[in-house]
Motif scaffolding. Sequence first.
Motif, PDB file in Angstrom:
ATOM      1  N   GLN A 270       0.872  -1.175   0.000  1.00 42.25           N
ATOM      2  CA  GLN A 270       0.000   0.000   0.000  1.00 42.25           C
ATOM      3  C   GLN A 270       0.906   1.220   0.000  1.00 42.25           C
ATOM      4  O   GLN A 270       1.848   1.297   0.795  1.00 42.25           O
ATOM      5  CB  GLN A 270      -0.907   0.011   1.230  1.00 42.25           C
ATOM      6  N   THR A 271       0.623   2.170  -0.889  1.00 44.14           N
ATOM      7  CA  THR A 271       1.518   3.302  -1.045  1.00 44.14           C
ATOM      8  C   THR A 271       0.785   4.576  -1.419  1.00 44.14           C
ATOM      9  O   THR A 271      -0.261   4.524  -2.087  1.00 44.14           O
ATOM     10  CB  THR A 271       2.592   3.001  -2.111  1.00 44.14           C
ATOM     11  N   ASN A 272       1.356   5.694  -0.994  1.00 44.10           N
ATOM     12  CA  ASN A 272       0.852   6.991  -1.438  1.00 44.10           C
ATOM     13  C   ASN A 272       1.662   7.482  -2.644  1.00 44.10           C
ATOM     14  O   ASN A 272       1.516   8.613  -3.068  1.00 44.10           O
ATOM     15  CB  ASN A 272       0.875   8.020  -0.295  1.00 44.10           C
ATOM     16  N   LYS A 273       2.512   6.621  -3.178  1.00 40.91           N
ATOM     17  CA  LYS A 273       3.317   6.901  -4.378  1.00 40.91           C
ATOM     18  C   LYS A 273       2.969   5.883  -5.459  1.00 40.91           C
ATOM     19  O   LYS A 273       3.831   5.240  -6.042  1.00 40.91           O
ATOM     20  CB  LYS A 273       4.801   6.847  -4.030  1.00 40.91           C
ATOM     21  N   PHE A 274       1.684   5.740  -5.728  1.00 37.40           N
ATOM     22  CA  PHE A 274       1.161   4.691  -6.608  1.00 37.40           C
ATOM     23  C   PHE A 274       1.820   4.698  -7.988  1.00 37.40           C
ATOM     24  O   PHE A 274       2.297   3.661  -8.463  1.00 37.40           O
ATOM     25  CB  PHE A 274      -0.354   4.844  -6.735  1.00 37.40           C
ATOM     26  N   ASP A 275       1.838   5.854  -8.655  1.00 42.73           N
ATOM     27  CA  ASP A 275       2.384   5.909 -10.017  1.00 42.73           C
ATOM     28  C   ASP A 275       3.871   5.575 -10.042  1.00 42.73           C
ATOM     29  O   ASP A 275       4.326   4.843 -10.926  1.00 42.73           O
ATOM     30  CB  ASP A 275       2.132   7.284 -10.643  1.00 42.73           C
ATOM     31  N   GLU A 276       4.627   6.086  -9.074  1.00 44.95           N
ATOM     32  CA  GLU A 276       6.057   5.787  -9.015  1.00 44.95           C
ATOM     33  C   GLU A 276       6.293   4.305  -8.740  1.00 44.95           C
ATOM     34  O   GLU A 276       7.185   3.683  -9.304  1.00 44.95           O
ATOM     35  CB  GLU A 276       6.721   6.619  -7.912  1.00 44.95           C
ATOM     36  N   GLU A 277       5.491   3.753  -7.859  1.00 39.54           N
ATOM     37  CA  GLU A 277       5.606   2.339  -7.503  1.00 39.54           C
ATOM     38  C   GLU A 277       5.297   1.453  -8.719  1.00 39.54           C
ATOM     39  O   GLU A 277       6.019   0.508  -9.024  1.00 39.54           O
ATOM     40  CB  GLU A 277       4.646   2.033  -6.343  1.00 39.54           C
ATOM     41  N   LEU A 278       4.238   1.785  -9.418  1.00 36.50           N
ATOM     42  CA  LEU A 278       3.858   1.032 -10.613  1.00 36.50           C
ATOM     43  C   LEU A 278       4.968   1.097 -11.658  1.00 36.50           C
ATOM     44  O   LEU A 278       5.345   0.076 -12.250  1.00 36.50           O
ATOM     45  CB  LEU A 278       2.543   1.596 -11.168  1.00 36.50           C
ATOM     46  N   LYS A 279       5.518   2.266 -11.875  1.00 38.04           N
ATOM     47  CA  LYS A 279       6.601   2.445 -12.846  1.00 38.04           C
ATOM     48  C   LYS A 279       7.826   1.611 -12.449  1.00 38.04           C
ATOM     49  O   LYS A 279       8.452   0.975 -13.300  1.00 38.04           O
ATOM     50  CB  LYS A 279       6.954   3.926 -12.947  1.00 38.04           C
ATOM     51  N   PHE A 280       8.165   1.586 -11.169  1.00 42.38           N
ATOM     52  CA  PHE A 280       9.312   0.808 -10.695  1.00 42.38           C
ATOM     53  C   PHE A 280       9.148  -0.667 -11.041  1.00 42.38           C
ATOM     54  O   PHE A 280      10.038  -1.292 -11.611  1.00 42.38           O
ATOM     55  CB  PHE A 280       9.481   0.975  -9.185  1.00 42.38           C
ATOM     56  N   TYR A 281       7.989  -1.234 -10.691  1.00 41.00           N
ATOM     57  CA  TYR A 281       7.801  -2.670 -10.910  1.00 41.00           C
ATOM     58  C   TYR A 281       7.613  -3.019 -12.388  1.00 41.00           C
ATOM     59  O   TYR A 281       7.931  -4.136 -12.794  1.00 41.00           O
ATOM     60  CB  TYR A 281       6.669  -3.203 -10.023  1.00 41.00           C
ATOM     61  N   GLN A 282       7.169  -2.082 -13.196  1.00 38.18           N
ATOM     62  CA  GLN A 282       7.068  -2.320 -14.636  1.00 38.18           C
ATOM     63  C   GLN A 282       8.411  -2.092 -15.331  1.00 38.18           C
ATOM     64  O   GLN A 282       8.886  -2.961 -16.058  1.00 38.18           O
ATOM     65  CB  GLN A 282       6.010  -1.415 -15.267  1.00 38.18           C
TER      66      GLN A 282
END
Length: 116
Positions: free
Chosen positions: A9-21
């Motif tokens: 769970q994160t308040n940095k959703f877009d950054e987190e998604l970009k990292f894992y992609q």
Amino acid sequence: MQLLHVTIQTNKFDEELKFYQDIIGLKIVRKIDTPDMNIVFLADAEGGTEIEIINNPDAADAGNQNLSIGFKTENVPAKREELIAAGFQATPIIIPNPQTKFFFVKDPAGVSVQFI
């Protein structure tokens, strides 16, 4: 018993998604979008254990100093250099025995990610 997914769970959703992609190379396998919540599940091409990312504006740093997620990479030194070039702080490469080498970075939510 099979491990299905790890939830972040994160308040940095877009950054987190970009990292894992972009950094890990996982693909979105399913999304749940509601007016109140965004959830994305990502997995590798083989469809193994998934990473679930939940957009939670109230989530603080998701990092826990005793928790890490590990990913296999074909070339540990090259992956480390790639991450450093992308602006991540990587630990030195750790070689506990001649067959094993790895390093860690923190993802945007603060989760420790190991590349081995």
